[in-house]
Design an enzyme around this catalytic site. Sequence first.
Site, short mmCIF file in Angstrom:
data_model
loop_
_atom_site.label_atom_id
_atom_site.label_comp_id
_atom_site.label_asym_id
_atom_site.label_seq_id
_atom_site.Cartn_x
_atom_site.Cartn_y
_atom_site.Cartn_z
N HIS A 201 -18.84 -12.60 48.26
CA HIS A 201 -19.10 -12.28 46.85
C HIS A 201 -17.83 -12.39 46.02
O HIS A 201 -16.74 -12.04 46.49
CB HIS A 201 -19.71 -10.89 46.71
CG HIS A 201 -18.85 -9.77 47.22
ND1 HIS A 201 -17.94 -9.11 46.42
CD2 HIS A 201 -18.76 -9.19 48.44
CE1 HIS A 201 -17.33 -8.17 47.14
NE2 HIS A 201 -17.80 -8.21 48.37
N ASP B 283 -17.89 -10.92 42.93
CA ASP B 283 -17.85 -9.75 42.04
C ASP B 283 -16.97 -8.67 42.67
O ASP B 283 -16.73 -8.65 43.87
CB ASP B 283 -19.26 -9.22 41.73
CG ASP B 283 -20.02 -8.76 42.96
OD1 ASP B 283 -19.88 -9.40 44.02
OD2 ASP B 283 -20.73 -7.75 42.88
N ASP C 285 -11.22 -7.21 48.91
CA ASP C 285 -12.70 -7.20 48.89
C ASP C 285 -13.21 -8.04 47.72
O ASP C 285 -13.45 -7.49 46.66
CB ASP C 285 -13.20 -5.76 48.80
CG ASP C 285 -14.70 -5.65 48.90
OD1 ASP C 285 -15.36 -6.63 49.25
OD2 ASP C 285 -15.23 -4.56 48.59
N GLU D 11 -22.86 -8.27 44.84
CA GLU D 11 -22.82 -7.54 46.11
C GLU D 11 -22.46 -6.09 45.86
O GLU D 11 -22.97 -5.18 46.51
CB GLU D 11 -21.80 -8.16 47.06
CG GLU D 11 -22.03 -7.80 48.53
CD GLU D 11 -21.41 -6.46 48.93
OE1 GLU D 11 -21.88 -5.87 49.91
OE2 GLU D 11 -20.48 -6.00 48.27
N GLU D 12 -21.57 -5.86 44.89
CA GLU D 12 -21.09 -4.51 44.62
C GLU D 12 -22.06 -3.73 43.74
O GLU D 12 -21.89 -2.54 43.52
CB GLU D 12 -19.71 -4.55 43.94
CG GLU D 12 -18.64 -5.27 44.76
CD GLU D 12 -18.20 -4.51 46.02
OE1 GLU D 12 -18.84 -3.51 46.36
OE2 GLU D 12 -17.24 -4.96 46.65
N GLU E 20 -16.46 -10.14 54.59
CA GLU E 20 -16.13 -8.79 54.09
C GLU E 20 -14.89 -8.24 54.80
O GLU E 20 -14.62 -8.60 55.95
CB GLU E 20 -17.30 -7.83 54.33
CG GLU E 20 -18.51 -8.07 53.43
CD GLU E 20 -18.31 -7.60 52.00
OE1 GLU E 20 -17.29 -6.92 51.71
OE2 GLU E 20 -19.16 -7.93 51.17
N HIS F 260 -11.71 -1.16 46.92
CA HIS F 260 -12.31 -0.27 45.91
C HIS F 260 -11.30 0.75 45.37
O HIS F 260 -11.64 1.59 44.55
CB HIS F 260 -13.55 0.47 46.44
CG HIS F 260 -14.70 -0.44 46.76
ND1 HIS F 260 -16.01 -0.03 46.74
CD2 HIS F 260 -14.74 -1.75 47.08
CE1 HIS F 260 -16.81 -1.04 47.06
NE2 HIS F 260 -16.05 -2.10 47.27
ZN LIG Z 1 -17.22 -6.64 49.61
#
Ligand SMILES: [Zn+2]
Length: 381
Positions: free
Chosen positions: A71, A73, A102, A132-133, A161, A350
């Site tokens: 992903h 995003d 990520d 995805e997030e 990931e 994150h």
């Molecule tokens: Zn991810």
Amino acid sequence: MIDAIALDPVLLAQALIRRPSVTPADAGALDVLQAAVEGLGFVCRRLPFGDVDNLYARLGEARPNFCFAGHTDVVPPGEGWRHAPFEGVIEDGTLHGRGAADMKSAIAAFVAAVARIGKQKGSISLLITGDEEGVGLNGTQKVLGWLKENGERLDHCLVGEPTATARAGDTIKIGRRGSLNVELAATGVQGHVGYPAKAKNPIPPLALLVTRLSAHKLDDGSAHFDPSTLCFTTIDVGNPATNVIPGEARARLNIRFNDRHTPQSLIAWIEDEAAKVVTQTGAEISVTPQVSGVSFLTPPGAFTALVADAVRTVTGTAPQFSTSGGTSDARFIKDSCPVLELGLAGATMHKVDECVPVAEIAALTDIYAAILKAYFENPPK
Ligand SMILES: [Zn+2]
């Protein structure tokens, strides 16, 4: 002419980080990626669903088709970064920015690996989502549906990931637990605390149900999974008065479950427990489930062995197989083909100051190239 950005994973990772693609915004991230892979000969297909853009790109037409999924995003940056989150600053050999771990660097590593090994007997594809997030409704799931409708087969898939614990390649996720959320609402009759006989307090029945569910051991784990877990996340009555028995009480729980359960079996068990408490107490209790992911498992076999051997060739260390952690889009892909997850270390994902050592991006590129080479030399059945 291959663009320099496709050959150098750090340049591509920086270019991707400079697009602030906070879910569901794309901010041009997929354009950057598409331009890089088109230079390598990939045929690209943009697949927008709702407010989310997605990309499916394929190099070659023959099978087997090895797919890399990921992903572009990212989660919102939050405050207090040492380096601006969308600038892709490199300091002391470390790349900083939202998405560095990520998982924009992993996408860049995969593209650079393909650039290095070139076209193979078979196909290499990329399934990259911008959702995805977020809720994940208009991303991988919809793209997989489109692929199926259009006769596109994936034979094996690697999700990039950040699954590593310390170094790229130290862990391969061969499965993940499923996740189920449940809201319980107990309804009674509101009344005066001085006259409890004229009311029906929903709190004791709800507390009884919370205790029963919490005390239950779901399982002892299975061959490849840790035991399933159940956690209550909140109990709410919201009663500001000291002299009122409330009319309603709610609680929410989350279950992370292994391959010994299905969402249906768990929901049936909770409904059964609720029914027992209803019989015992006379309260009304509603059970509202929401399934956020089923468990997936790609059991050890030819594909896992091939990937593990390729990792060991590059890093000198055999990777661990793991099924821990949260859910990922592999939960959708598992219905299309065998899927594994292998990427960078996720320690900063994150978080504020998300970052990844440049050397780790290089190592992951070597790993992905070794996997692709081994795969096309001897495709697992
Ligand atoms: Zn991810």
